[in-house]
Structures are given as structure tokens and as C-alpha cells.
Design an enzyme around this catalytic site. Structure first.
Site, PDB file in Angstrom:
ATOM      1  N   MET A 155      84.170  17.274 -49.372  1.00 33.76           N
ATOM      2  CA  MET A 155      83.340  17.381 -48.162  1.00 33.76           C
ATOM      3  C   MET A 155      83.099  15.989 -47.588  1.00 33.76           C
ATOM      4  O   MET A 155      81.965  15.564 -47.390  1.00 33.76           O
ATOM      5  CB  MET A 155      82.045  18.086 -48.550  1.00 33.76           C
ATOM      6  CG  MET A 155      81.312  18.736 -47.428  1.00 33.76           C
ATOM      7  SD  MET A 155      82.259  20.035 -46.624  1.00 33.76           S
ATOM      8  CE  MET A 155      80.883  20.954 -45.897  1.00 33.76           C
ATOM      9  N   ARG A 238      96.769  16.014 -49.830  1.00 29.60           N
ATOM     10  CA  ARG A 238      97.964  15.434 -50.448  1.00 29.60           C
ATOM     11  C   ARG A 238      98.548  16.480 -51.396  1.00 29.60           C
ATOM     12  O   ARG A 238      97.802  17.195 -52.080  1.00 29.60           O
ATOM     13  CB  ARG A 238      97.622  14.164 -51.245  1.00 29.60           C
ATOM     14  CG  ARG A 238      97.275  12.950 -50.407  1.00 29.60           C
ATOM     15  CD  ARG A 238      98.472  12.405 -49.620  1.00 29.60           C
ATOM     16  NE  ARG A 238      98.143  11.174 -48.908  1.00 29.60           N
ATOM     17  CZ  ARG A 238      97.704  11.105 -47.649  1.00 29.60           C
ATOM     18  NH1 ARG A 238      97.528  12.206 -46.940  1.00 29.60           N
ATOM     19  NH2 ARG A 238      97.448   9.930 -47.097  1.00 29.60           N
ATOM     20  N   GLU A 267     107.615  14.269 -50.343  1.00 32.04           N
ATOM     21  CA  GLU A 267     107.818  14.427 -48.896  1.00 32.04           C
ATOM     22  C   GLU A 267     108.945  13.523 -48.439  1.00 32.04           C
ATOM     23  O   GLU A 267     109.002  12.381 -48.890  1.00 32.04           O
ATOM     24  CB  GLU A 267     106.525  14.102 -48.152  1.00 32.04           C
ATOM     25  CG  GLU A 267     105.426  15.101 -48.492  1.00 32.04           C
ATOM     26  CD  GLU A 267     104.118  14.864 -47.736  1.00 32.04           C
ATOM     27  OE1 GLU A 267     104.052  13.939 -46.904  1.00 32.04           O
ATOM     28  OE2 GLU A 267     103.175  15.610 -47.989  1.00 32.04           O
ATOM     29  N   HIS A 286     103.549  17.527 -42.670  1.00 33.00           N
ATOM     30  CA  HIS A 286     102.484  16.507 -42.733  1.00 33.00           C
ATOM     31  C   HIS A 286     102.091  16.013 -41.335  1.00 33.00           C
ATOM     32  O   HIS A 286     102.228  14.820 -41.023  1.00 33.00           O
ATOM     33  CB  HIS A 286     102.944  15.331 -43.621  1.00 33.00           C
ATOM     34  CG  HIS A 286     101.781  14.532 -44.167  1.00 33.00           C
ATOM     35  ND1 HIS A 286     101.783  13.971 -45.427  1.00 33.00           N
ATOM     36  CD2 HIS A 286     100.585  14.199 -43.625  1.00 33.00           C
ATOM     37  CE1 HIS A 286     100.645  13.325 -45.624  1.00 33.00           C
ATOM     38  NE2 HIS A 286      99.895  13.451 -44.541  1.00 33.00           N
TER      39      HIS A 286
HETATM   40  C1  GLV Z   1      97.474  11.067 -43.408  1.00 34.90           C
HETATM   41  O1  GLV Z   1      97.824  11.812 -44.257  1.00 34.90           O
HETATM   42  C2  GLV Z   1      96.388  10.147 -43.574  1.00 34.90           C
HETATM   43  O2  GLV Z   1      95.927   9.961 -44.709  1.00 34.90           O
HETATM   44  O3  GLV Z   1      95.959   9.553 -42.578  1.00 34.90           O
END
Ligand code: GLV
Length: 320
Positions: A155, A238, A267, A286
Site C-alpha cells: 500500500m 515485478r 522480460e 510491462h
Molecule cells: C517500472 O516498472 C517502474 O518501476 O517505474
């Protein structure tokens, strides 16, 4: 004498040119491909400043090739690609891009949640593949988002922005976080829950926690087994936070209704990844922060850090 800056990707010229005032700049000349590791290790040999994306690992190995490095600036809010203690040990500073991508990412999370719940990509494929013969009652039926229970793990800024959107859908909001968010609880009625309680009670579980040693594999077979069989799991944080094998087995065995994933352990994800064989998995490359306005703002935060360093001024958004 200008400082040496290496940029690991071809960024739009408008963000690079102003830096020429302070830097001798070298950059990887491709926009879409990651610089090969050996080239990166060679490139950092005499650079003082390094501008990276999340695809570049700034670790002990890289630091051992970069004896003059003083600053790393990361085009992301998440910085699991950077070994911060290793930087600290060497007195190297690092910055990231917090704040400017909160709403854009929360919008995407909600889009992914809706797309997964209402089977939007699958429905589009159905139409384009010529399968739409008529309207019938149980055609492509999904899950209601309105009025359901959402459980948010993590959060922070983005988690809270997702929770506020959920209120607009009359959802009950459970959250799990290291720290209680008393103010948000009072203001919006969000309810704190243990991880077990959140997993057990939520129709939608959304992962928004940072990726670090405490959250690697946080959602594995045991945690997935706690979720309801008709629940949905969403991850835009992630990939490594979820055990992907366990997720595949759980979905395959019908023990979870669907998953929406914007991030993967590796990725870009391999096209033959087992999760991509399942029709009830919605996948994105992503794109959490990918709006023009937000990517511009992220690049500008990095540019500002680089300009400040060039001018010998204090840096904002330090993570070291
Ligand atoms: C993208 O994944 C970021 O962490 O900005």
C-alpha cells in the site's frame, strides 16, 4: 572538463541534448534493444555518470568495471535492478522517478483488472477470429468488478491510488502492508488484513509491493492455495514476486479463475512460456507507466538529477 556520461539506451534527443552543457555523452544507439552486457561493462570503464533503464543490472560486477562512477540515475521508480548497498559502500549516488507515474500505473492496473475480469482481450480475439455467430446468455461471461472485494498487497503510492479507484467501483478494499495506513483507513474505509486473510477473502488480489529480498516469491503455491477458486490475481509490480510455475499449475488445475500480468520473472517473456498458453491469462509487456505524459515526466526527473549533478547541486529522489 566535462564529465563522462553513458546512457544505456537511445533516448529522444530532446532529453539528451540539454545535458551536453555538462557532459561528454556516449549512448547505446538503439532504442528498443538492451545493450549487450559485455558492451555495457566496457562502456562504464571511464564514465562518472550512468543513466539506465530497468533492463540494466547495476551490480557488483558492473561496479567493479566502473572505478570512476559517482552517480546512477534509473528511469523507473522500482530499483531492484540496482544493488543499492553495493553503491553505498562505494559512495555512489543513485536516483529514481517516484511520484510522477502513480496515477498512470494505477490506471493501467485497473485496466488490466477489468480486462481480466471481463475477458476483454479474449472477447476481441473471438470477434476477430470470426467466432461471433450470435448473442447468447452465457457467451464470454466474466466476473463483476463492482461491489467485489479487492485485496492490495503493498500500500505505497500506487497501491493507494489503485485502492481509491476501487472505491469508485464500490469495492471493499483490504490491504496488506508493512506499515498500517491509518489515515487512508479513516479517510476511505480501507481495511488492514494479514496476508492470509487478504488472500482468503479477496475476489481480486493485486500485487503492488516493491521487489526485494522480502518479496521474492511472496506468492507461491501455498499462498495461491489460500485464494478462492474464482478469484483473480493481478501483478503490475515485478514478476519475481509470484512463483510463475506455481501460478501456472494453480490456473491449469482450475484452482484460480484468471490472472492479469504486466510483469514477468524474465522480460521480455518467452512466447512459449506456459502461462501464455492459458486463455484466462491476460498479458501485457510491462506498460504500467507507459503514457506519453508520464514517460516524459520520468525522463525529466532523470534529466533534472543529471543537470543538478552537472551543476554541483544537491539531487532529489535519491535512493542510495
Ligand atoms: C517500472 O516498472 C517502474 O518501476 O517505474
Amino acid at each position: 572538463m566535462k564529465k563522462k556520461l553513458f546512457i544505456t539506451r537511445k533516448f529522444p534527443a530532446q532529453f539528451v541534448e540539454p545535458l551536453e552543457e555538462h557532459y561528454d555523452i556516449e549512448q547505446w544507439e538503439e532504442e528498443e534493444t538492451v545493450i549487450p552486457r559485455a558492451k555495457l561493462l566496457a562502456a562504464v570503464a571511464n564514465c562518472e555518470v550512468l543513466w539506465v533503464t530497468i533492463a540494466d543490472q547495476v551490480d557488483e560486477e558492473l561496479l567493479s568495471h566502473a572505478p570512476n562512477l559517482k552517480l546512477v540515475t534509473n528511469l523507473a521508480v522500482g530499483f531492484n535492478n540496482i544493488d543499492v548497498p553495493a553503491l553505498r559502500k562505494r559512495g555512489i549516488m543513485a536516483t529514481n522517478t517516484p511520484g510522477v507515474l502513480t496515477n498512470t500505473t494505477a490506471d493501467l492496473v485497473f485496466g488490466l483488472l477489468l480486462a481480466t475480469a471481463r475477458r476483454i482481450p479474449e472477447s476481441e480475439r473471438y470477434l476477430r477470429e470470426g467466432k461471433w455467430q450470435s448473442w447468447y446468455p452465457m457467451q464470454l461471461v466474466g466476473k463483476d468488478v463492482s461491489g467485489a472485494t479487492i485485496g492490495i498487497i503493498g500500500m505505497g503510492r500506487i497501491g493507494q491510488a489503485v485502492a481509491r479507484r476501487a472505491k469508485g467501483f464500490d469495492m471493499k478494499v483490504l490491504y496488506h502492508n508493512r506499515r498500517r495506513r491509518h489515515e487512508a483507513e479513516e479517510m476511505y474505509g480501507f481495511c488492514y488484513a494479514s496476508l492470509e486473510e487478504l488472500l482468503t477473502k479477496s475476489d481480486f488480489v493485486v500485487i503492488m509491493t516493491p521487489y526485494n529480498k522480502d518479496t521474492v516469491g511472496l506468492i507461491g503455491a501455498k499462498e495461491l492455495a489460500l485464494m478462492q477458486e474464482d478469484a483473480v490475481l493481478i501483478n503490475a509490480s515485478r514478476g519475481g514476486i509470484i512463483d510463475e510455475n506455481a501460478l501456472y499449475n494453480t490456473l491449469k488445475n482450475g484452482k484460480l479463475w484468471a490472472a492479469g500480468l504486466d510483469v514477468f520473472e524474465q522480460e521480455p517473456v518467452a512466447l512459449d512460456h506456459p502461462l501464455l498458453t492459458l486463455p484466462n491469462v491476460v498479458v501485457l509487456p510491462h506498460i504500467g507507466s507507459a503514457s506519453l505524459k508520464t514517460r516524459t515526466a520520468m525522463l525529466m526527473l532523470n534529466v533534472n538529477a543529471l543537470m543538478a549533478y552537472g551543476q554541483g547541486k544537491p539531487l532529489s529522489n535519491r535512493i542510495d
